[in-house]
Design a protein around this motif. Sequence first.
Motif, PDB file in Angstrom:
ATOM      1  N   ILE A  80       0.981  -1.184  -0.104  1.00 58.46           N
ATOM      2  CA  ILE A  80      -0.075   0.043   0.085  1.00 58.46           C
ATOM      3  C   ILE A  80       0.914   1.392   0.143  1.00 58.46           C
ATOM      4  N   VAL A  81       0.541   2.282  -0.983  1.00 62.64           N
ATOM      5  CA  VAL A  81       1.253   3.613  -0.867  1.00 62.64           C
ATOM      6  C   VAL A  81       0.286   4.472  -0.218  1.00 62.64           C
ATOM      7  N   ILE A  82       0.691   5.296   0.808  1.00 62.61           N
ATOM      8  CA  ILE A  82      -0.105   6.266   1.161  1.00 62.61           C
ATOM      9  C   ILE A  82       0.615   7.653   1.087  1.00 62.61           C
ATOM     10  N   SER A  83      -0.190   8.758   0.853  1.00 64.92           N
ATOM     11  CA  SER A  83       0.246   9.952   0.420  1.00 64.92           C
ATOM     12  C   SER A  83      -0.834  11.030   0.858  1.00 64.92           C
ATOM     13  N   SER A  84      -0.481  12.155   1.231  1.00 59.78           N
ATOM     14  CA  SER A  84      -1.477  13.259   1.126  1.00 59.78           C
ATOM     15  C   SER A  84      -1.566  13.600   0.024  1.00 59.78           C
ATOM     16  N   THR A  85      -2.400  14.992  -0.114  1.00 61.48           N
ATOM     17  CA  THR A  85      -2.762  15.565  -1.522  1.00 61.48           C
ATOM     18  C   THR A  85      -1.692  16.685  -1.497  1.00 61.48           C
ATOM     19  N   LEU A 139      -2.259   6.152   9.601  1.00 63.05           N
ATOM     20  CA  LEU A 139      -2.485   5.214   8.540  1.00 63.05           C
ATOM     21  C   LEU A 139      -1.347   4.313   8.351  1.00 63.05           C
ATOM     22  N   ARG A 140      -0.393   4.595   8.393  1.00 57.52           N
ATOM     23  CA  ARG A 140       1.002   3.585   8.259  1.00 57.52           C
ATOM     24  C   ARG A 140       0.697   2.766   9.323  1.00 57.52           C
ATOM     25  N   MET A 141       0.805   3.119  10.652  1.00 53.42           N
ATOM     26  CA  MET A 141       0.876   2.136  11.705  1.00 53.42           C
ATOM     27  C   MET A 141      -0.292   1.282  11.759  1.00 53.42           C
ATOM     28  N   ASN A 201       4.936   5.182   2.755  1.00 55.02           N
ATOM     29  CA  ASN A 201       4.471   6.748   2.959  1.00 55.02           C
ATOM     30  C   ASN A 201       5.149   7.715   2.133  1.00 55.02           C
ATOM     31  N   LEU A 202       4.606   8.331   1.248  1.00 54.79           N
ATOM     32  CA  LEU A 202       5.441   9.160   0.215  1.00 54.79           C
ATOM     33  C   LEU A 202       5.272  10.448   0.994  1.00 54.79           C
ATOM     34  N   GLY A 203       4.602  10.687   2.095  1.00 51.81           N
ATOM     35  CA  GLY A 203       4.574  11.907   2.839  1.00 51.81           C
ATOM     36  C   GLY A 203       3.541  13.186   2.382  1.00 51.81           C
ATOM     37  N   PRO A 204       3.692  14.313   3.099  1.00 53.60           N
ATOM     38  CA  PRO A 204       2.734  15.257   2.902  1.00 53.60           C
ATOM     39  C   PRO A 204       3.299  16.104   1.603  1.00 53.60           C
ATOM     40  N   GLY A 238       6.401   7.846  -7.494  1.00 51.82           N
ATOM     41  CA  GLY A 238       6.432   7.206  -6.398  1.00 51.82           C
ATOM     42  C   GLY A 238       5.700   5.793  -6.334  1.00 51.82           C
ATOM     43  N   CYS A 239       4.399   5.904  -7.004  1.00 57.77           N
ATOM     44  CA  CYS A 239       3.726   4.706  -6.859  1.00 57.77           C
ATOM     45  C   CYS A 239       4.233   3.680  -7.956  1.00 57.77           C
ATOM     46  N   LEU A 240       4.847   4.189  -9.033  1.00 61.69           N
ATOM     47  CA  LEU A 240       5.256   3.404  -9.912  1.00 61.69           C
ATOM     48  C   LEU A 240       6.599   2.676  -9.319  1.00 61.69           C
ATOM     49  N   ASP A 241       7.188   3.243  -8.601  1.00 59.83           N
ATOM     50  CA  ASP A 241       8.332   2.619  -7.915  1.00 59.83           C
ATOM     51  C   ASP A 241       7.903   1.688  -6.872  1.00 59.83           C
ATOM     52  N   ALA A 242       7.004   2.030  -5.963  1.00 58.52           N
ATOM     53  CA  ALA A 242       6.206   0.814  -5.119  1.00 58.52           C
ATOM     54  C   ALA A 242       5.561  -0.292  -5.829  1.00 58.52           C
ATOM     55  N   ARG A 243       5.099  -0.072  -6.879  1.00 57.46           N
ATOM     56  CA  ARG A 243       4.019  -1.031  -7.552  1.00 57.46           C
ATOM     57  C   ARG A 243       2.958  -1.608  -6.525  1.00 57.46           C
ATOM     58  N   PRO A 244       2.366  -0.722  -5.937  1.00 55.84           N
ATOM     59  CA  PRO A 244       1.492  -1.196  -4.860  1.00 55.84           C
ATOM     60  C   PRO A 244       0.218  -1.874  -5.318  1.00 55.84           C
ATOM     61  N   ASP A 245      -0.624  -2.483  -4.351  1.00 55.18           N
ATOM     62  CA  ASP A 245      -1.835  -3.205  -4.842  1.00 55.18           C
ATOM     63  C   ASP A 245      -2.969  -1.978  -4.430  1.00 55.18           C
TER      64      ASP A 245
END
Length: 144
Positions: free
Chosen positions: A11-16, A28-30, A41-44, A54-61
């Motif tokens: 999972i990739v999480i990020s703020s807008t 969310l991460r925890m 976590n890509l951060g704020p 960032g999403c392409l690097d992580a290849r998330p579900d």
Amino acid sequence: MAVGSGNGLSIVISSTASDTHTWNLVFLRMYLEELGHDVVNLGPCVAEDELVPGCLDARPDVIVLSSVNGHGFRDGLRAIARIREHPDLRGVTTVIGGKLDVAALTADQERALADAGFDAVFSDSHPGGSFVALLAGVRAELAS
């Protein structure tokens, strides 16, 4: 897409782009890690030009965008357009949640986010069902 370690998801999480808040991302991460998922976590304040790589690097579900500042609706529309433009991210389950408008998010705004390409919208005005159930559904789909 790669399933995370064990039975968890990646999972990739990020703020807008305009949201500087970090505590929501830490929570969310925890929370997601306690559920057994691998989290990046890509951060704020992640601009669309940084979100897609960032999403392409992580290849998330799953991609999770979080907003606290009330501008998630506008930022989210720009972010999902960029995510869905990229062929490798078109099929990735992508959700947005938090305080998405400075006033209460309207049903029309929620529909606009879904029509733009979000698979689910979780707002303070319209919670939209269970985030955990959505993750379980993604996990089951990937396992089949």
